[in-house]
Design an enzyme around this catalytic site. Structure first.
Site, short mmCIF file in Angstrom:
data_model
loop_
_atom_site.label_atom_id
_atom_site.label_comp_id
_atom_site.label_asym_id
_atom_site.label_seq_id
_atom_site.Cartn_x
_atom_site.Cartn_y
_atom_site.Cartn_z
N HIS A 1 0.82 -1.22 0.00
CA HIS A 1 0.00 0.00 0.00
C HIS A 1 0.85 1.27 0.00
O HIS A 1 0.32 2.38 -0.09
CB HIS A 1 -0.99 -0.01 1.18
CG HIS A 1 -0.41 0.36 2.50
ND1 HIS A 1 0.04 -0.57 3.41
CD2 HIS A 1 -0.21 1.56 3.09
CE1 HIS A 1 0.49 0.03 4.49
NE2 HIS A 1 0.35 1.34 4.32
N ASP B 1 0.33 -7.64 1.96
CA ASP B 1 0.72 -6.22 1.93
C ASP B 1 2.24 -6.14 1.92
O ASP B 1 2.88 -5.78 2.91
CB ASP B 1 0.12 -5.48 3.12
CG ASP B 1 0.25 -3.97 3.01
OD1 ASP B 1 0.66 -3.50 1.93
OD2 ASP B 1 -0.05 -3.27 4.00
N SER C 1 4.27 3.33 7.77
CA SER C 1 3.92 2.20 6.91
C SER C 1 5.09 1.78 6.05
O SER C 1 5.86 2.61 5.55
CB SER C 1 2.75 2.58 6.00
OG SER C 1 1.53 2.45 6.65
#
Length: 257
Positions: free
Chosen positions: A64, A109, A203
């Site tokens: 992502h 992910d 992230s």
């Protein structure tokens, strides 16, 4: 050097406006300048993410965190104090578990990035090893990143922050989010009493256990660092064969189901 300072100031100015709803280090302290040599900053004019250098040509991050016009910064510590060890690269190729990038919050992910040219290791740039075995519940692991250090009203540091958290049983994360599947290729990690967590801007960064990258910061709750709401990290060990196959040149390698 003037151009580097301009770039550093631009990064600082835009970082506070450039985060996706993802992850940061709340409750941590400034990282020692020598402990994050593998930490990478991925950035474009819209948002930033973390990543991990795993060899001279490859960076591991979260799917992502994919972005157009990705720039890859290595060897950075203080954005306001540039140094000659800092490197900048761009992405030459990106690899995902699914060609459609149809990952979910609880699965796949992960993104593998090949840089346009290799980097030379230095006192501020060095790789992190892939895991030789999965982490056990209770393991103490390290998180780090330039993400927000307060939540929900975010403030962002100019140096990366680090903190220790624990690997928790996956049932703890399912208790916080009952809609999660019974099994997942993610790690549940955090501090049960809250106060320490990854958050916006972290992230794609690493979860480091015993000197190996065991997890990739994937997602968590907002506000961050709430009691009984740990973070979710892609379990790197489950993807080791895929990573090694891609690096070896087998670009059609498939991820585990």
């Amino acid at each position: 050097m003037v151009l580097i300072r301009v770039l550093a100031n631009l990064l600082l100015l835009q970082l506070s406006h450039a985060q996706k709803s993802s992850e940061l280090v709340v409750g941590g302290d400034e990282c020692n300048i020598n402990e994050h040599r593998s930490l990478v900053f991925l950035y474009n004019s819209s948002f930033g993410c973390g990543g991990t250098l795993i060899n001279q040509e490859w960076v591991l991050s979260a799917a992502h965190c994919d972005m157009e016009n990705m720039r890859i910064y290595l060897g950075w510590h203080n954005f306001s104090l540039p140094n000659m060890n800092q490197k900048r690269r761009v992405a030459k190729e990106k690899f995902f578990c699914l060609s459609s990038k149809n990952y979910t919050e609880w699965d796949k992910d992960i993104m593998l990035i090949k840089m346009n040219r290799p980097v030379t290791y230095s006192t501020h740039v060095a790789p992190l090893s892939l895991p030789s075995s999965p982490p056990s519940v209770g393991s103490v692991c390290r998180i780090m990143g330039w993400g927000a250090i307060t939540s929900p009203n975010e403030t962002y540091p100019d140096v990366p922050h680090c903190a220790n958290i624990n690997i928790l049983n996956y049932t703890v994360c399912r208790a916080a989010h009952p809609w999660l599947p019974a099994q997942s290729r993610t790690l549940c990690a955090g501090i049960l009493q809250g106060g320490i967590d990854t958050c916006k801007g972290d992230s794609g960064g690493p979860l480091i256990c015993n000197g190996q990258i065991q997890g990739i910061v994937s997602w968590g709750d907002n506000p961050c660092a709430q009691p009984l709401k740990p973070g979710h990290y892609t379990n790197v060990f489950d993807y080791t064969d895929w990573i090694q196959s891609i690096i070896a040149g087998n670009t059609t390698a498939t991820c585990p189901p």
